[in-house]
Design an enzyme around this catalytic site. Structure first.
Site, mmCIF file in Angstrom:
data_model
loop_
_atom_site.group_PDB
_atom_site.id
_atom_site.type_symbol
_atom_site.label_atom_id
_atom_site.label_comp_id
_atom_site.label_asym_id
_atom_site.label_seq_id
_atom_site.Cartn_x
_atom_site.Cartn_y
_atom_site.Cartn_z
ATOM 1 N N LEU A 212 0.220 -7.657 -5.237
ATOM 2 C CA LEU A 212 -0.168 -8.321 -3.994
ATOM 3 C C LEU A 212 0.502 -9.687 -3.869
ATOM 4 C CD1 LEU A 212 -3.963 -7.432 -3.785
ATOM 5 C CD2 LEU A 212 -2.061 -6.430 -2.511
ATOM 6 N N HIS A 273 -2.073 -0.793 -7.888
ATOM 7 C CA HIS A 273 -0.934 -1.345 -7.152
ATOM 8 C C HIS A 273 -0.646 -0.577 -5.853
ATOM 9 C CE1 HIS A 273 -0.429 -3.608 -10.705
ATOM 10 N NE2 HIS A 273 0.322 -2.759 -11.378
#
Length: 789
Positions: A212, A273
């Site tokens: 992120l 992820h």
């Protein structure tokens, strides 16, 4: 040494404050203490201290003052040289001049020190040290940031010590950063969340997912918002063909086996992820991009709308050297074999009306042909080109969020020129004008509008900065974490005993890991070479034909039998269309036909569904949405995967007036009248039946008053097992059919098949014996397990 470091830190802090005031003439917003627990470990050495240093270099003139602590279990005498050995290797942000870099780095070193944090008393002493510094320098405390660079099993213990001995003063914030893994599955994640929740508030926990912080990932939402006038009309199921979220690696798992063999590629990459990236790609755009609560809530909506995964949604593989690495690093014997996947390809669907039907491909693996990561949104191109195929309008229409590496080598957002020219996401990005002579996902670079960050930023720096400023939307909340694990855990459980496909690694994989989508199921494109153990001469049997109870019989191993039955059904359908213009097919429920339904849906490509009417031979008296419903099974395995007119589907009306199979509601008569209205002479073209171990067929049981139905076509019956109440075609309806097939599969049916073969004519004990089409054909489809035992 500690006293000298302390004096230097105090002098340096004073210098820093004076320098900040001289340069900016700003009033201090307060002092922040930053502690890396595990400050001399591998993660801290590679990424964290560099991130903290870049943060300091950026914030040094913005009215905060700082102190930095590397915490560890060893004493200060042992830990201090380790820490400063790491700090001396730090590099400056590219925007700093060499002179400024040397000054800021020297300052950062003076503000940093090692502290032992082993016991509650150690944390208490750290808190006292921070408080003394604040008092001596007349500083107000803004907050304390603890970064847990330690194994997850130690989180709760450290959180308890921070809570009891090292909380900041009243009015200052506490922020604790947690590294994955956040559990192994839903249950373990819930336990860890409960443990942490006993010591930390939700707003104090920052679960970090370093993807992120990657520059392209962090700009997916801003890009969508900035270009919403172009994207809003096309960001939906009517225009998007597919979404691909891919992370490929060339490295193996050496050195990480202790962790990796417990987790595998799905837990290590997909659950965190790639799932986080997916939520950014599909979530509703918030009105305010800095509203953490709204962003987290919109992400949760994406997770909550995902359709459940099962084994048909995934393909898995394992590179061939992996088991040898496990044997070596975990001291396993030579006969040990690991089932941990190192490659996974998953297809995901959502019930969100905006994206309904769009396949989301999520893929990651070790030992693949290149290192690259990207999100690809491929749009439908309705252009049909007769000439000039190289025209920009004839080429794929796509947006790519390119994380880096691969052929391009740098992070970028690429928009094919046949879509639109995007606005720059922010002032820190630039448009790329120099073009390499390469292609990215089917298009030359010259066919893209490309933008990239003006300056590269490390992901950990980006995220540490967001912790400092309290931007929680760049982190994983407890609620979102549980939703993610709830989505992935059933799939992981179903794969626990599944053997991954072996692959050699690198370019030698060729097409071995390519997979394709049939309806909503994925399978590998190429057949893997495997060693088959011959079990006897019967292995050479393909399909045999013969007689059984004076009727036609087809027998084969289960797979070949299902293929043959599907082919025969298609032949019957084509014959019915030629003679009558429509095909009326009645299907029974149960487990045996499921493989047939899938064969029809996925492999009988030319089956004339548009002219087929699907009826039910019997139904349980339960709501059609329940798993016990025959219609639910037929819908999920067949109807959901084919194109058939809505009005050609005829479920039995077992639920009328909010009641189930009540005589006075007349459901059986209603269905009978519907049959008479649609089917000439009420003669189905094909009825597919099964047979239970007690000899029942459809829902006609021994005590169903088999001879009392007269000319009635549909009746209510009673089953000896729950749910007891049923609706069924009668033998009158069945024996009117042009063709009847009876499918019998499995070793548990062997005794029944043997008994039936000895019975001549009808037997009240075995209702199946009353299936005797008056003018039609009866064919038994029996697999070898049932026939041979």
């Amino acid at each position: 040494m500690c006293k000298i470091a302390w004096c230097l830190m105090v002098l340096a802090t004073c210098w820093h404050r004076g320098h900040a005031e001289e340069g900016k003439n700003l009033q201090s917003l307060g002092h922040i203490s930053m502690v890396i627990v595990g400050g001399t470990g591998d993660l801290a050495k590679k990424y964290l201290w560099q991130g903290f240093f870049h943060l300091y270099a950026t914030e040094v003139a913005k009215s905060y003052t700082f102190s930095f602590y590397g915490g560890g279990l060893v004493s200060a005498e042992k830990g201090t040289p380790l820490l400063f050995g790491i700090l001396k290797g730090l590099t400056c942000p590219p925007e700093l001049t060499a002179e400024r870099c040397a000054l800021v780095k020297d300052q950062f070193l003076r503000l940093s020190q090692y502290v032992q944090v082993k016991t509650s008393e150690d944390y208490g002493r750290l808190s006292q040290q921070i408080q003394q510094q604040l008092e001596q320098e007349g500083l107000a405390e803004a907050g304390r940031l603890f970064y847990m660079s330690i194994p997850a099993f130690a989180y709760a213990d450290v959180a308890e010590k921070i809570n009891s001995s090292c909380r900041p003063s009243a009015g200052a914030w506490l922020r604790v950063v947690l590294e994955k893994p956040f559990g192994h599955d839903l249950g373990s994640a819930q336990i860890l969340a409960t443990q942490l929740g006993a010591f930390l508030l939700e707003e104090e926990m920052y679960r970090i997912d370093h993807y992120l912080g990657k520059q392209v990932v962090s700009q997916i939402l801003p890009f969508r918002k900035k270009n919403n006038k172009f994207l809003e009309p096309i960001w939906n199921k009517h225009h998007i063909e597919r979404i691909e979220i891919v992370l490929k690696e060339t490295l193996d798992c050496k050195g990480r086996i202790q962790f990796y063999d417990q987790y595998g590629v799905i837990r290590d990459i997909l659950q965190n992820h790639l799932t986080e990236i997916m939520t950014l790609t599909m979530m509703n755009i918030p009105a305010n991009l800095s509203n953490s609560k709204e962003i987290l809530q919109n992400k949760l909506q994406v997770l909550s709308g995902l359709e459940q995964l099962d084994k048909s949604s995934v393909v898995i593989g394992q590179y061939q050297g992996y088991t040898a690495e496990v044997q070596e690093e975990l001291n396993k014997t030579k006969d040990y074999f690991s089932l941990t996947p190192t490659f996974a390809g998953v297809v995901i669907f959502t019930s969100n009306p905006l994206y309904d039907g769009i396949p989301i491909f999520m893929t990651s693996g070790k030992m693949l042909d290149e290192r690259v990561g990207y999100v690809r949104v491929l749009f439908k191109n309705n252009m049909f080109c007769i000439q000039d195929y190289n025209s920009v309008q004839c080429k794929p229409q796509q947006i790519i969020f390119y994380l880096g590496h691969g052929g391009l080598q740098y992070p970028a957002i690429l928009v094919s020129k046949n879509l639109f020219k995007p606005a720059l996401v922010n002032s820190g990005w630039k448009e790329v004008t120099e073009r390499k002579d390469i292609s990215i996902l089917g298009l030359a670079l010259s066919d893209y509008h490309i933008q990239t960050p003006a300056e590269p930023r490390e992901a950990y720096y980006e995220l540490i900065s967001k912790v400092l400023h309290g931007r929680r939307h760049s982190f994983v909340s407890t609620e979102n974490l549980m939703a993610s694990w709830a989505f992935w855990t059933p799939l992981l459980d179903s794969l626990a005993h599944t053997f991954p496909r072996p692959y050699p690694g690198g370019k030698a994989n060729s097409d071995l890991l390519n997979f394709h989508l049939h309806s909503r199921q994925v399978t590998f494109v190429s057949e893997a070479l495997v060693n088959v153990i011959q079990q006897g001469q019967e292995e050479n049997f393909q399909v045999m034909q013969g007689k059984y109870r004076s009727a036609e019989m087809v027998s084969a191993w289960a797979k070949e039998l299902v293929v043959r039955l599907a082919s025969d059904l298609q032949g019957a359908a084509e014959e019915a269309l030629q003679n009558h213009g429509q095909f009326h097919l009645a299907l029974s429920g149960g487990s045996s036909p499921i493989a047939l339904f899938l064969q029809l849906a996925l492999h009988q490509y030319t089956f004339p569904w548009s002219s087929t009417h699907v009826w039910l031979a019997d139904e349980r008296c339960v709501p059609p949405t329940e798993v016990d419903s025959n219609f639910r099974s037929i819908h999920d395995q067949l109807l959901h995967n084919i194109r058939i007119p809505y009005f050609n589907i005829h479920p039995m009306p077992v639920q009328l007036n909010e009641r189930l199979c009540v005589e006075e509601d007349g459901g059986a008569l209603l269905y009978e009248n519907e049959i008479k209205r649609h089917i000439n002479a009420s003669s189905f073209h094909y009825i597919l039946l099964g047979v239970g171990q007690d000899g029942h067929t459809a829902s006609l049981f021994q005590d169903s008053k088999l001879d009392d139905h007269g000319e009635t076509l549909v009746t209510l019956t009673e089953s000896p097992v729950k749910p007891h109440r049923r609706m069924s075609l009668t033998f009158t309806a069945i024996n009117k059919a042009h063709r009847v097939g009876v499918l019998v599969m499995g070793k548990r049916k062997h005794e029944l098949i043997t008994q039936l073969s000895r019975i001549k004519g009808e037997s009240y004990k075995y209702p199946i014996t009353k299936v005797q089409p008056t003018n039609g054909n009866l064919t038994w489809y029996i697999d070898y397990d049932a026939l041979l035992g």
